[in-house]
Design a protein around this motif. Structure first.
Motif, short mmCIF file in Angstrom:
data_model
loop_
_atom_site.label_atom_id
_atom_site.label_comp_id
_atom_site.label_asym_id
_atom_site.label_seq_id
_atom_site.Cartn_x
_atom_site.Cartn_y
_atom_site.Cartn_z
N ASP A 312 0.81 -1.21 0.00
CA ASP A 312 0.00 0.00 0.00
C ASP A 312 0.85 1.27 0.00
OD1 ASP A 312 -2.33 -1.42 -0.05
OD2 ASP A 312 -2.95 -0.93 2.00
N SER A 313 2.09 1.17 0.52
CA SER A 313 2.97 2.34 0.57
C SER A 313 3.71 2.58 -0.74
CB SER A 313 3.99 2.17 1.70
OG SER A 313 4.76 1.01 1.51
N ASN A 314 3.53 1.69 -1.71
CA ASN A 314 4.11 1.88 -3.05
C ASN A 314 3.53 3.17 -3.65
OD1 ASN A 314 3.98 1.60 -6.08
ND2 ASN A 314 5.18 -0.23 -5.63
N VAL A 315 4.37 3.97 -4.28
CA VAL A 315 3.91 5.29 -4.73
C VAL A 315 2.85 5.21 -5.82
CG1 VAL A 315 6.05 6.45 -4.06
CG2 VAL A 315 5.83 5.54 -6.38
N TYR A 316 2.84 4.15 -6.61
CA TYR A 316 1.79 4.01 -7.63
C TYR A 316 0.44 3.70 -6.97
CZ TYR A 316 5.73 3.89 -10.86
OH TYR A 316 6.87 4.20 -11.57
N ILE A 345 -1.44 9.14 4.56
CA ILE A 345 -0.63 10.08 5.33
C ILE A 345 0.65 9.46 5.89
CG2 ILE A 345 -1.94 9.71 7.47
CD1 ILE A 345 -0.28 12.99 6.22
N LYS A 346 0.60 8.23 6.39
CA LYS A 346 1.79 7.66 7.02
C LYS A 346 2.94 7.48 6.03
CE LYS A 346 3.37 3.92 10.04
NZ LYS A 346 2.98 2.71 10.82
N PRO A 347 2.74 6.80 4.88
CA PRO A 347 3.86 6.71 3.93
C PRO A 347 4.29 8.05 3.35
CG PRO A 347 1.86 5.72 3.01
CD PRO A 347 1.60 5.98 4.45
N TYR A 348 3.35 8.98 3.21
CA TYR A 348 3.72 10.32 2.76
C TYR A 348 4.76 10.93 3.68
CZ TYR A 348 0.53 11.79 -1.06
OH TYR A 348 -0.07 11.97 -2.26
N ARG A 349 4.48 10.93 4.99
CA ARG A 349 5.34 11.67 5.91
C ARG A 349 6.56 10.88 6.35
NH1 ARG A 349 4.55 10.63 11.41
NH2 ARG A 349 2.87 9.16 11.88
N LEU A 350 6.49 9.55 6.34
CA LEU A 350 7.59 8.75 6.85
C LEU A 350 8.52 8.22 5.76
CD1 LEU A 350 5.86 6.65 9.66
CD2 LEU A 350 7.18 8.76 9.88
N LEU A 358 4.92 20.47 1.35
CA LEU A 358 3.57 20.99 1.13
C LEU A 358 2.59 19.86 0.90
CD1 LEU A 358 4.31 24.06 -1.17
CD2 LEU A 358 4.00 24.02 1.31
N ASN A 359 3.04 18.75 0.30
CA ASN A 359 2.16 17.61 0.06
C ASN A 359 1.69 17.00 1.36
OD1 ASN A 359 4.28 17.79 -2.25
ND2 ASN A 359 2.51 16.80 -3.18
N VAL A 360 2.61 16.88 2.32
CA VAL A 360 2.25 16.32 3.62
C VAL A 360 1.35 17.30 4.38
CG1 VAL A 360 3.12 15.47 5.83
CG2 VAL A 360 4.35 14.94 3.72
N ALA A 361 1.69 18.59 4.36
CA ALA A 361 0.85 19.59 5.02
C ALA A 361 -0.56 19.59 4.45
CB ALA A 361 1.49 20.98 4.87
N SER A 362 -0.65 19.50 3.12
CA SER A 362 -1.95 19.49 2.46
C SER A 362 -2.77 18.28 2.89
CB SER A 362 -1.75 19.48 0.94
OG SER A 362 -2.94 19.13 0.27
N MET A 363 -2.11 17.11 3.02
CA MET A 363 -2.85 15.91 3.42
C MET A 363 -3.32 16.02 4.87
SD MET A 363 -4.25 13.16 2.53
CE MET A 363 -3.62 13.24 0.85
N TRP A 364 -2.48 16.54 5.78
CA TRP A 364 -2.92 16.76 7.15
C TRP A 364 -4.10 17.73 7.19
CZ3 TRP A 364 -2.16 13.43 10.57
CH2 TRP A 364 -0.92 12.83 10.83
N LEU A 365 -4.05 18.74 6.34
CA LEU A 365 -5.12 19.73 6.30
C LEU A 365 -6.43 19.11 5.83
CD1 LEU A 365 -5.73 22.69 6.76
CD2 LEU A 365 -4.89 23.19 4.47
#
Length: 412
Positions: A312-316, A345-350, A358-365
């Motif tokens: 699930d953490s694969n970018v595709y 959110i977890k694979p994005y930030r970790l 900005l991608n991580v901030a946007s997802m938290w938002l």
């Protein structure tokens, strides 16, 4: 560093109409950048979150608004120039008003932009010809045009030096030209982020930058594997990146494979990567003519197929989850959007994005607002505060977006 957009910034609510690039074009390097256009932009020494020390402003005026108001009245419902055409028209108008260098061209003039004209394929040349025809159609009564060859060069310059303007959730707002900001070269491990406040572009350090060290931004989304990133850079900006991220790091985490008792063979992995790239392109085209339910089906079926090989953490996988989340938001399926966001959110930030992304901030938002809307105030406040922590560095603590988010928290 704060820079005023040369062509002005208009809030365009028509994603897909323009071909404004997502960042500035690369420039040949060497020497001390803050002296001559075309050289690399270097820092005086910055702390993370600190604006670079150049202030460039210019006032908007009625002639720029009149440029569009008058033809919009004439053409009515038939007024439909692309975003690129509108931006180019504003540049031409501003060059007429200010034949000398404008305040936004302190370091680099629009006329000095690289056009990469000799590298354009037939498709890109056809698009420029179409834009020139639209420019004449919609603006001929209000603008004096240079000759055809000069217009070709200008559109090519805009296409590879324009900035895509996005809001706090990374939704498309419009395109603009910031000549001096375009001095920055690209890196897939950037040390600055460009954000926007009205018609201003603000550049802030997101890493410690030593005196004399080169300032790098990213022209593209950093989520994807090296080959995909460089395909995008070659297509839009005509160069291959040789940063540390591209030359020394493997893409194992980005293309993470499921841990199965019978691991997939290399050929099966290659086939699935090829399928993933194709379905991403298919979805991009389908957004123009398929219904939301059909788009969601594409997302779900592609995830089901890719999950036989990919984690699930694969970018595709994450790409199609993000698209599915967007469709759910459009359909006002808040629970569905939240489920996808929680997976993302977890694979994005970790794993996939740097600390101040900005991608991580946007997802938290997005997650925070979904939680709040679904009456989960504790989770919503926690997510929104995580977004604020990133945005205070990327946007600056005084940015209106941050004040708005804090008001959202207080109002609940």
């Amino acid at each position: 560093m704060r820079a005023e957009g040369h062509g002005g910034l208009e809030r365009f609510c028509s994603p897909g109409k323009g071909r404004g690039a997502a960042g500035p074009a690369a420039l040949p390097g060497g020497g001390l950048a803050l002296l001559l256009p075309g050289l690399r932009l270097r820092a005086h020494g910055q702390r993370a979150g600190q604006p670079l020390r150049v202030l460039l402003r210019q006032k908007e005026d009625w002639p720029m608004h009149k440029l569009e108001c008058s033809p919009m009245v004439v053409f009515g419902e038939n007024w439909n120039p692309s975003e690129t055409v509108r931006l180019t028209a504003r540049i031409l108008a501003k060059q007429k008003i200010h034949p000398e260098r404008t305040p936004s061209e302190k370091l680099l003039a629009v006329k000095e932009f690289e056009s990469h004209l000799d590298k354009l394929d037939n498709e890109k040349k056809d698009l420029i010809r179409s834009d020139i025809a639209a420019l004449h159609q919609f603006y001929s009564r209000h603008l004096e045009f240079p000759d055809h060859s000069s217009l070709v060069v200008l559109f090519a310059q805009v296409n590879c030096n324009g900035f895509t303007i996005e809001d706090e959730e990374l939704s498309h707002l419009g395109s603009a030209i910031f000549p001096d900001v375009a001095l920055m070269n690209h890196s897939c491990c950037p040390n600055v982020i460009v954000t926007y406040k009205g018609t201003l572009a603000e550049v802030r350090a997101v890493q410690e930058i030593s005196p004399g060290e080169e300032v790098f931004t990213s022209y593209i989304d950093l989520l994807y594997p090296t080959e995909d990133r460089n395909d995008r850079l070659r297509d839009s900006y005509f160069f291959t990146c040789e940063c540390q991220e591209c030359t020394t790091k493997e893409d194992t985490a980005k293309v993470e494979i499921r841990k199965l008792s019978d691991p997939p063979k290399a050929e099966a992995i290659r086939d699935m990567i090829r399928y993933a790239r194709n379905v991403i392109e298919e979805f991009r085209r389908a957004k123009h003519y398929k219904s939301p339910s059909e788009l969601l089906e594409i997302c779900e079926l592609s995830q089901e197929k890719m999950s036989t090989v990919f984690e699930d953490s694969n970018v595709y996988m994450l790409h199609m989850m993000y698209q599915a989340m967007g469709v759910c938001l459009y359909m006002q399926d808040w629970e569905g959007a939240l489920r996808y966001g929680q997976k993302i959110i977890k694979p994005y930030r970790l794993k996939h994005y740097p600390l101040y992304s900005l991608n991580v901030a946007s997802m938290w938002l997005k997650l925070g607002r979904l939680y709040m809307g679904l009456e989960n105030k504790a989770a919503g406040e926690k997510a929104l505060k995580k977004a604020i922590a990133i945005m205070e560095v990327a946007h600056g603590k005084d940015h209106p977006y941050i004040s708005e988010i804090k008001q959202e928290i207080e109002s609940h």
